[in-house]
Design an enzyme around this catalytic site. Structure first.
Site, PDB file in Angstrom:
ATOM      1  N   ARG A  94      18.835-101.053  68.583  1.00  0.00           N
ATOM      2  CA  ARG A  94      19.481-100.934  67.266  1.00  0.00           C
ATOM      3  C   ARG A  94      19.948 -99.498  67.031  1.00  0.00           C
ATOM      4  NH1 ARG A  94      20.038-103.629  62.969  1.00  0.00           N
ATOM      5  NH2 ARG A  94      18.732-105.340  63.697  1.00  0.00           N
ATOM      6  N   ARG A 152     -12.734-110.135  82.391  1.00  0.00           N
ATOM      7  CA  ARG A 152     -13.951-109.444  81.908  1.00  0.00           C
ATOM      8  C   ARG A 152     -14.815-110.379  81.060  1.00  0.00           C
ATOM      9  NH1 ARG A 152     -14.648-106.475  77.160  1.00  0.00           N
ATOM     10  NH2 ARG A 152     -15.997-104.626  77.256  1.00  0.00           N
ATOM     11  N   GLY A 153     -14.139-111.177  80.212  1.00  0.00           N
ATOM     12  CA  GLY A 153     -14.873-112.132  79.381  1.00  0.00           C
ATOM     13  C   GLY A 153     -15.627-113.136  80.233  1.00  0.00           C
ATOM     14  N   ASP A 207       4.256-120.899  76.486  1.00  0.00           N
ATOM     15  CA  ASP A 207       4.779-122.255  76.736  1.00  0.00           C
ATOM     16  C   ASP A 207       3.708-123.205  77.284  1.00  0.00           C
ATOM     17  OD1 ASP A 207       4.416-121.089  79.194  1.00  0.00           O
ATOM     18  OD2 ASP A 207       6.331-121.721  80.032  1.00  0.00           O
ATOM     19  N   HIS A 238      28.069-103.292  63.623  1.00  0.00           N
ATOM     20  CA  HIS A 238      27.301-103.543  64.847  1.00  0.00           C
ATOM     21  C   HIS A 238      26.482-104.809  64.660  1.00  0.00           C
ATOM     22  CE1 HIS A 238      24.479-101.243  62.326  1.00  0.00           C
ATOM     23  NE2 HIS A 238      23.576-102.038  62.870  1.00  0.00           N
ATOM     24  N   ARG A 285      11.189-118.090  80.226  1.00  0.00           N
ATOM     25  CA  ARG A 285      11.553-119.266  81.035  1.00  0.00           C
ATOM     26  C   ARG A 285      12.358-120.228  80.170  1.00  0.00           C
ATOM     27  NH1 ARG A 285       7.294-122.457  84.500  1.00  0.00           N
ATOM     28  NH2 ARG A 285       6.143-122.125  82.595  1.00  0.00           N
ATOM     29  N   ARG A 322      28.438-100.821  68.177  1.00  0.00           N
ATOM     30  CA  ARG A 322      28.605-101.771  69.281  1.00  0.00           C
ATOM     31  C   ARG A 322      27.859-103.076  68.990  1.00  0.00           C
ATOM     32  NH1 ARG A 322      27.290 -97.534  74.118  1.00  0.00           N
ATOM     33  NH2 ARG A 322      29.429 -96.945  74.567  1.00  0.00           N
ATOM     34  N   ARG A 361      27.555-104.416  74.880  1.00  0.00           N
ATOM     35  CA  ARG A 361      26.712-104.087  76.039  1.00  0.00           C
ATOM     36  C   ARG A 361      25.577-105.098  76.136  1.00  0.00           C
ATOM     37  NH1 ARG A 361      30.383-101.062  76.551  1.00  0.00           N
ATOM     38  NH2 ARG A 361      30.353 -98.802  76.891  1.00  0.00           N
ATOM     39  N   THR A 407       0.042-116.245  80.041  1.00  0.00           N
ATOM     40  CA  THR A 407       1.473-116.048  80.320  1.00  0.00           C
ATOM     41  C   THR A 407       2.127-115.459  79.083  1.00  0.00           C
ATOM     42  OG1 THR A 407       3.615-117.149  80.630  1.00  0.00           O
ATOM     43  CG2 THR A 407       1.860-118.519  79.767  1.00  0.00           C
ATOM     44  N   ASP A 430       0.960-123.420  82.928  1.00  0.00           N
ATOM     45  CA  ASP A 430       0.643-124.846  83.119  1.00  0.00           C
ATOM     46  C   ASP A 430       0.749-125.286  84.582  1.00  0.00           C
ATOM     47  OD1 ASP A 430       3.347-124.554  82.970  1.00  0.00           O
ATOM     48  OD2 ASP A 430       3.698-126.174  81.538  1.00  0.00           O
ATOM     49  N   GLU A 448      20.980-110.353  64.565  1.00  0.00           N
ATOM     50  CA  GLU A 448      21.920-111.163  63.780  1.00  0.00           C
ATOM     51  C   GLU A 448      22.083-112.563  64.359  1.00  0.00           C
ATOM     52  OE1 GLU A 448      22.205-107.999  64.309  1.00  0.00           O
ATOM     53  OE2 GLU A 448      22.620-107.111  62.356  1.00  0.00           O
ATOM     54  N   ASP A 471       4.990-116.271  78.144  1.00  0.00           N
ATOM     55  CA  ASP A 471       6.012-117.216  77.661  1.00  0.00           C
ATOM     56  C   ASP A 471       5.590-118.037  76.443  1.00  0.00           C
ATOM     57  OD1 ASP A 471       7.538-116.366  79.778  1.00  0.00           O
ATOM     58  OD2 ASP A 471       6.971-118.031  81.095  1.00  0.00           O
ATOM     59  N   ARG A 528       2.510-116.416  93.126  1.00  0.00           N
ATOM     60  CA  ARG A 528       3.030-117.783  92.994  1.00  0.00           C
ATOM     61  C   ARG A 528       2.795-118.428  94.363  1.00  0.00           C
ATOM     62  NH1 ARG A 528       5.220-117.875  88.011  1.00  0.00           N
ATOM     63  NH2 ARG A 528       6.292-116.005  87.281  1.00  0.00           N
ATOM     64  N   GLY A 542       2.796-115.678  86.872  1.00  0.00           N
ATOM     65  CA  GLY A 542       3.221-114.363  86.372  1.00  0.00           C
ATOM     66  C   GLY A 542       2.074-113.679  85.643  1.00  0.00           C
ATOM     67  N   ARG A 549       6.526-107.789  80.825  1.00  0.00           N
ATOM     68  CA  ARG A 549       5.276-108.316  81.374  1.00  0.00           C
ATOM     69  C   ARG A 549       4.180-107.258  81.468  1.00  0.00           C
ATOM     70  NH1 ARG A 549       6.825-112.485  85.533  1.00  0.00           N
ATOM     71  NH2 ARG A 549       5.489-111.432  87.024  1.00  0.00           N
TER      72      ARG A 549
HETATM   73  O1  F6P Z   1       6.224-116.931  83.360  1.00  0.00           O
HETATM   74  C1  F6P Z   1       6.388-115.573  83.111  1.00  0.00           C
HETATM   75  C2  F6P Z   1       7.745-115.115  83.544  1.00  0.00           C
HETATM   76  O2  F6P Z   1       7.833-113.724  83.290  1.00  0.00           O
HETATM   77  C3  F6P Z   1       8.934-115.848  82.921  1.00  0.00           C
HETATM   78  O3  F6P Z   1       9.201-115.360  81.624  1.00  0.00           O
HETATM   79  C4  F6P Z   1       9.993-115.580  83.925  1.00  0.00           C
HETATM   80  O4  F6P Z   1      10.984-116.603  83.906  1.00  0.00           O
HETATM   81  C5  F6P Z   1       9.266-115.589  85.231  1.00  0.00           C
HETATM   82  O5  F6P Z   1       7.916-115.324  84.928  1.00  0.00           O
HETATM   83  C6  F6P Z   1       9.743-114.577  86.233  1.00  0.00           C
HETATM   84  O6  F6P Z   1       9.033-114.782  87.410  1.00  0.00           O
HETATM   85  P1  F6P Z   1       8.941-113.747  88.614  1.00  0.00           P
HETATM   86  O7  F6P Z   1       8.120-112.575  88.144  1.00  0.00           O
HETATM   87  O8  F6P Z   1       8.265-114.513  89.686  1.00  0.00           O
HETATM   88  O9  F6P Z   1      10.326-113.323  88.919  1.00  0.00           O
END
Ligand code: F6P
Length: 320
Positions: A155, A21-22, A130, A216, A172, A163, A244, A126, A103, A188, A128, A72, A11, A253
């Site tokens: 908000r 660039r770096g 993670d 709300h 992820r 609401r 909602r 990424t 990863d 909250e 995430d 991917r 992603g 992203r």
């Molecule tokens: O890893 C980045 C991410 O945006 C995750 O937060 C999300 O689960 C996934 O990619 C979505 O993947 P795709 O863009 O392939 O639908």
């Protein structure tokens, strides 16, 4: 090492361009030749490679996404596919590769190093947050700002209409974005993937606070836990309060990378080249306690699981 290549994988994340660039400018300043691989490992397999110069990375530091493109490419798990990729690099005389991604992309990089002697360095890219071996990934801080801005907007409307708002945040299976955005956005309730989701408990908590006069509320929830639109219907039916759901989705992203991500990405890109020039291969770069570090990729993946932000969860419980 004379020729290096760079690719972005998985992603996209804001700041990936600054990282490319770096790498490019860091390499050129050391007299190396640099090549860009378009569309990640998929593009490597299909030989989508072009030489880059310093002007190839002009005017990209402020742009979200990745100008190299990303993909991917699960086929990269296949040894024959990796063999072809190594052959493509060899055909250009490229001896090293910087992989910017999550990863999943790291494992592929390590295999290219071990199996085919391509010197690979991984940079964590990424939203995430993670990736093991680093406190922050490139793109996380920008995505956090984007999520907080979205929550602020929700908000306004949910307080005007009295609401309950449910906001689904990406990540992820990692709730760093959710928890931090929820604290900054004054949500909250937080539903994190690292804790078992107790639907009943959440509904009862909301019921209690509405009974106590709350007009709300905002629930922040990590993606892939439950269908938030169904959850909204259920809360509305049980609590008798309009609800909602909003899925922030890929909005998180995109966008202009924040200064932190641009600086982190630039530092990491330059550092990756320095590591390669020191003869290091099969390492991933991280930032820990504000210092750039590198770890063996397999060691990072196997032994450096990022701890759940329990401390932040505790803070959030006091605030609501
Ligand atoms: O890893 C980045 C991410 O945006 C995750 O937060 C999300 O689960 C996934 O990619 C979505 O993947 P795709 O863009 O392939 O639908």
């Amino acid at each position: 090492i004379k020729k290096i290549a760079v690719l972005t994988s998985g992603g996209d994340a804001p700041g990936m361009n600054a990282a490319i660039r770096g790498v490019v400018r860091g390499a050129l300043s050391e007299g190396l030749e640099v090549f860009g691989v378009y569309d990640g490992y998929y593009g490597l397999y299909h030989n989508k490679i072009k030489q880059l110069n310093r002007y190839s990375v002009s005017d990209v530091i402020n742009r979200g996404g990745t100008f190299l493109g990303s993909a991917r490419f699960p086929e990269f798990k296949d040894r024959e596919v990796r063999a072809k990729c190594a052959e493509v690099l060899r055909s250009h005389g490229i001896d090293a590769l910087v992989v910017i991604g999550g990863d999943g992309s790291y494992t592929g990089a390590k295999l290219l190093t071990e199996e085919y002697g391509v010197a690979c360095i991984g940079l964590p890219g990424t939203i995430d947050n993670d990736v093991p071996g680093t406190d922050y990934t490139i793109g996380y801080q920008t995505a956090l700002e984007t999520a907080v801005e979205a929550i602020d907007r929700l908000r306004d409307t949910c307080s005007s209409h009295q609401r309950i708002a449910i906001v689904e945040i990406m990540g992820r299976h990692c709730s760093d974005l959710t928890i931090s955005a929820a604290i900054a956005g004054g949500c909250e309730y937080i539903v994190a993937s690292e804790h078992a989701f107790d639907r009943e408990e959440l509904i009862q908590q909301i019921e209690r606070s509405i009974a106590n006069g709350k007009r709300h509320a905002i629930v922040a929830i990590t993606e892939l836990i439950t269908d938030v639109h169904e959850l909204a219907k259920e809360i509305e039916a049980r609590v008798k309060h309009e609800t909602r759901a909003t899925v922030l989705g890929h909005i998180q992203r995109g966008g202009t990378p924040c200064a932190y991500d641009r600086i982190l990405a630039s530092r990491m890109g330059v550092y990756a080249v320095e590591l390669l020039l020191q003869g290091k291969a099969g390492y991933c770069v991280g930032i820990q306690n504000e210092q750039l570090v590198h770890h063996d990729i397999i060691d990072a993946i196997n032994n450096m699981r990022r701890p759940f932000k329990e401390d932040l969860m505790k803070v959030s419980e006091k605030l609501f």
